[in-house]
Design a protein around this motif. Sequence first.
Motif, PDB file in Angstrom:
ATOM      1  N   ALA A  23      46.503  44.612  31.423  1.00 37.63           N
ATOM      2  CA  ALA A  23      46.825  45.645  32.420  1.00 37.63           C
ATOM      3  C   ALA A  23      46.318  45.218  33.795  1.00 37.63           C
ATOM      4  CB  ALA A  23      46.216  46.987  32.005  1.00 37.63           C
ATOM      5  N   THR A  24      45.163  44.585  33.829  1.00 40.98           N
ATOM      6  CA  THR A  24      44.634  44.050  35.082  1.00 40.98           C
ATOM      7  C   THR A  24      45.573  42.972  35.628  1.00 40.98           C
ATOM      8  OG1 THR A  24      42.383  44.519  34.367  1.00 40.98           O
ATOM      9  CG2 THR A  24      42.633  42.931  36.156  1.00 40.98           C
ATOM     10  N   GLY A  25      46.095  42.135  34.732  1.00 40.54           N
ATOM     11  CA  GLY A  25      47.066  41.112  35.137  1.00 40.54           C
ATOM     12  C   GLY A  25      48.335  41.716  35.711  1.00 40.54           C
ATOM     13  N   VAL A  26      48.824  42.785  35.088  1.00 40.48           N
ATOM     14  CA  VAL A  26      50.019  43.477  35.600  1.00 40.48           C
ATOM     15  C   VAL A  26      49.733  44.029  36.990  1.00 40.48           C
ATOM     16  CG1 VAL A  26      51.505  45.506  35.295  1.00 40.48           C
ATOM     17  CG2 VAL A  26      51.045  43.999  33.352  1.00 40.48           C
ATOM     18  N   ASN A  27      48.552  44.607  37.169  1.00 41.82           N
ATOM     19  CA  ASN A  27      48.172  45.129  38.480  1.00 41.82           C
ATOM     20  C   ASN A  27      48.170  44.017  39.526  1.00 41.82           C
ATOM     21  OD1 ASN A  27      47.085  46.988  40.465  1.00 41.82           O
ATOM     22  ND2 ASN A  27      45.115  46.028  40.094  1.00 41.82           N
ATOM     23  N   MET A  28      47.584  42.873  39.181  1.00 43.43           N
ATOM     24  CA  MET A  28      47.553  41.752  40.129  1.00 43.43           C
ATOM     25  C   MET A  28      48.964  41.259  40.450  1.00 43.43           C
ATOM     26  SD  MET A  28      44.546  41.404  41.174  1.00 43.43           S
ATOM     27  CE  MET A  28      44.877  39.963  42.166  1.00 43.43           C
ATOM     28  N   TYR A  29      49.812  41.197  39.409  1.00 38.59           N
ATOM     29  CA  TYR A  29      51.198  40.774  39.645  1.00 38.59           C
ATOM     30  C   TYR A  29      51.893  41.733  40.615  1.00 38.59           C
ATOM     31  CZ  TYR A  29      56.168  40.280  39.192  1.00 38.59           C
ATOM     32  OH  TYR A  29      57.496  40.146  39.498  1.00 38.59           O
ATOM     33  N   GLN A  31      50.640  43.796  42.790  1.00 43.31           N
ATOM     34  CA  GLN A  31      50.080  43.694  44.144  1.00 43.31           C
ATOM     35  C   GLN A  31      50.609  42.459  44.864  1.00 43.31           C
ATOM     36  OE1 GLN A  31      46.046  44.631  45.138  1.00 43.31           O
ATOM     37  NE2 GLN A  31      45.700  45.516  43.109  1.00 43.31           N
ATOM     38  N   GLN A  32      50.674  41.333  44.140  1.00 42.60           N
ATOM     39  CA  GLN A  32      51.181  40.114  44.765  1.00 42.60           C
ATOM     40  C   GLN A  32      52.676  40.219  45.037  1.00 42.60           C
ATOM     41  OE1 GLN A  32      50.109  36.434  42.856  1.00 42.60           O
ATOM     42  NE2 GLN A  32      51.550  35.241  44.075  1.00 42.60           N
ATOM     43  N   ALA A  48      45.094  30.359  52.169  1.00 44.02           N
ATOM     44  CA  ALA A  48      45.193  30.889  50.805  1.00 44.02           C
ATOM     45  C   ALA A  48      46.272  31.960  50.739  1.00 44.02           C
ATOM     46  CB  ALA A  48      43.850  31.444  50.355  1.00 44.02           C
ATOM     47  N   LEU A  49      46.272  32.872  51.710  1.00 44.05           N
ATOM     48  CA  LEU A  49      47.275  33.946  51.718  1.00 44.05           C
ATOM     49  C   LEU A  49      48.676  33.377  51.904  1.00 44.05           C
ATOM     50  CD1 LEU A  49      47.674  36.959  51.467  1.00 44.05           C
ATOM     51  CD2 LEU A  49      47.341  37.148  53.944  1.00 44.05           C
ATOM     52  N   GLU A  50      48.815  32.381  52.738  1.00 44.87           N
ATOM     53  CA  GLU A  50      50.114  31.732  52.953  1.00 44.87           C
ATOM     54  C   GLU A  50      50.597  31.049  51.675  1.00 44.87           C
ATOM     55  OE1 GLU A  50      52.047  28.094  55.583  1.00 44.87           O
ATOM     56  OE2 GLU A  50      50.235  29.088  56.322  1.00 44.87           O
ATOM     57  N   LEU A  51      49.683  30.371  51.001  1.00 48.13           N
ATOM     58  CA  LEU A  51      50.020  29.710  49.741  1.00 48.13           C
ATOM     59  C   LEU A  51      50.541  30.724  48.724  1.00 48.13           C
ATOM     60  CD1 LEU A  51      49.806  27.028  48.008  1.00 48.13           C
ATOM     61  CD2 LEU A  51      47.589  27.924  47.275  1.00 48.13           C
ATOM     62  N   ILE A  52      49.844  31.829  48.592  1.00 49.20           N
ATOM     63  CA  ILE A  52      50.230  32.860  47.628  1.00 49.20           C
ATOM     64  C   ILE A  52      51.535  33.532  48.036  1.00 49.20           C
ATOM     65  CG2 ILE A  52      49.549  35.100  46.695  1.00 49.20           C
ATOM     66  CD1 ILE A  52      46.661  33.988  46.714  1.00 49.20           C
ATOM     67  N   ASN A  53      51.694  33.828  49.308  1.00 45.66           N
ATOM     68  CA  ASN A  53      52.915  34.487  49.774  1.00 45.66           C
ATOM     69  C   ASN A  53      54.151  33.593  49.651  1.00 45.66           C
ATOM     70  OD1 ASN A  53      51.799  36.975  50.381  1.00 45.66           O
ATOM     71  ND2 ASN A  53      51.272  36.385  52.470  1.00 45.66           N
ATOM     72  N   ASN A  54      53.950  32.287  49.554  1.00 47.59           N
ATOM     73  CA  ASN A  54      55.068  31.356  49.431  1.00 47.59           C
ATOM     74  C   ASN A  54      55.292  30.885  47.996  1.00 47.59           C
ATOM     75  OD1 ASN A  54      55.821  31.383  52.163  1.00 47.59           O
ATOM     76  ND2 ASN A  54      54.139  30.007  52.656  1.00 47.59           N
ATOM     77  N   THR A  55      54.757  31.617  47.033  1.00 44.77           N
ATOM     78  CA  THR A  55      54.965  31.274  45.628  1.00 44.77           C
ATOM     79  C   THR A  55      56.459  31.401  45.323  1.00 44.77           C
ATOM     80  OG1 THR A  55      52.782  32.126  45.062  1.00 44.77           O
ATOM     81  CG2 THR A  55      54.353  31.881  43.258  1.00 44.77           C
ATOM     82  N   PRO A  56      57.061  30.374  44.717  1.00 37.99           N
ATOM     83  CA  PRO A  56      58.496  30.433  44.429  1.00 37.99           C
ATOM     84  C   PRO A  56      58.827  31.511  43.384  1.00 37.99           C
ATOM     85  CG  PRO A  56      57.538  28.364  43.633  1.00 37.99           C
ATOM     86  CD  PRO A  56      56.466  29.103  44.331  1.00 37.99           C
ATOM     87  N   THR A  57      60.056  31.952  43.419  1.00 37.15           N
ATOM     88  CA  THR A  57      60.526  33.012  42.527  1.00 37.15           C
ATOM     89  C   THR A  57      60.315  32.656  41.061  1.00 37.15           C
ATOM     90  OG1 THR A  57      62.170  33.641  44.187  1.00 37.15           O
ATOM     91  CG2 THR A  57      62.515  34.452  41.950  1.00 37.15           C
ATOM     92  N   TRP A  58      60.590  31.408  40.691  1.00 35.39           N
ATOM     93  CA  TRP A  58      60.446  31.028  39.282  1.00 35.39           C
ATOM     94  C   TRP A  58      58.995  31.113  38.821  1.00 35.39           C
ATOM     95  CZ3 TRP A  58      57.364  26.917  38.046  1.00 35.39           C
ATOM     96  CH2 TRP A  58      57.115  25.980  39.044  1.00 35.39           C
ATOM     97  N   MET A  60      56.744  33.216  40.147  1.00 32.67           N
ATOM     98  CA  MET A  60      56.463  34.658  40.052  1.00 32.67           C
ATOM     99  C   MET A  60      57.082  35.226  38.783  1.00 32.67           C
ATOM    100  SD  MET A  60      54.464  35.769  42.389  1.00 32.67           S
ATOM    101  CE  MET A  60      54.682  37.532  42.291  1.00 32.67           C
ATOM    102  N   GLY A  61      58.250  34.713  38.391  1.00 32.54           N
ATOM    103  CA  GLY A  61      58.872  35.139  37.134  1.00 32.54           C
ATOM    104  C   GLY A  61      58.001  34.773  35.938  1.00 32.54           C
ATOM    105  N   ALA A  62      57.417  33.577  35.981  1.00 30.43           N
ATOM    106  CA  ALA A  62      56.509  33.163  34.907  1.00 30.43           C
ATOM    107  C   ALA A  62      55.273  34.066  34.882  1.00 30.43           C
ATOM    108  CB  ALA A  62      56.100  31.702  35.099  1.00 30.43           C
ATOM    109  N   PHE A  63      54.776  34.428  36.055  1.00 27.74           N
ATOM    110  CA  PHE A  63      53.637  35.336  36.165  1.00 27.74           C
ATOM    111  C   PHE A  63      53.992  36.681  35.527  1.00 27.74           C
ATOM    112  CE2 PHE A  63      50.567  37.209  39.657  1.00 27.74           C
ATOM    113  CZ  PHE A  63      49.692  37.650  38.678  1.00 27.74           C
TER     114      PHE A  63
END
Length: 144
Positions: A23-29, A31-32, A48-58, A60-63
Amino acid sequence: MSNVNKPTVAYWIISIVALIWNATGVNMYLQQAYKTDSFKAMYNDEKALELINNTPTWAMGAFALAVFGGLLGSVLLLLRRKFAKPVFMISLLGIIVQLIYNLFISKAMEVYGPGAAIMPIMVLIIGIFLVWYSQKAEAKGWLL
């Protein structure tokens, strides 16, 4: 007549901890994915924020697959359903894809240093454990 395949107290503790973890993981997902203000506030470093904000869709899908699969697997474990194991396996697949991205494709190691490997490896170990534990629970007859 009592059920000889009654789960142990440890089973229930592990299942509840798994539910909270996922559930914590879902919350983090969420939020991101939605780039919430509270998520942005966790990062003081612009790189760090730029790196995270530029995470590719695939990635994020895996996340999403990892955390929502883990949450569903945890619920199924609490409900004592055999389907928990294949759901945890799907979650583990998401974890592995996300791990590959975080450690080998993104520049996380450059931005965070060697510490960037700690959380992804810990998540992998927990994912492997949940697949193994659900398999063990099924073998013991705890899952219906």
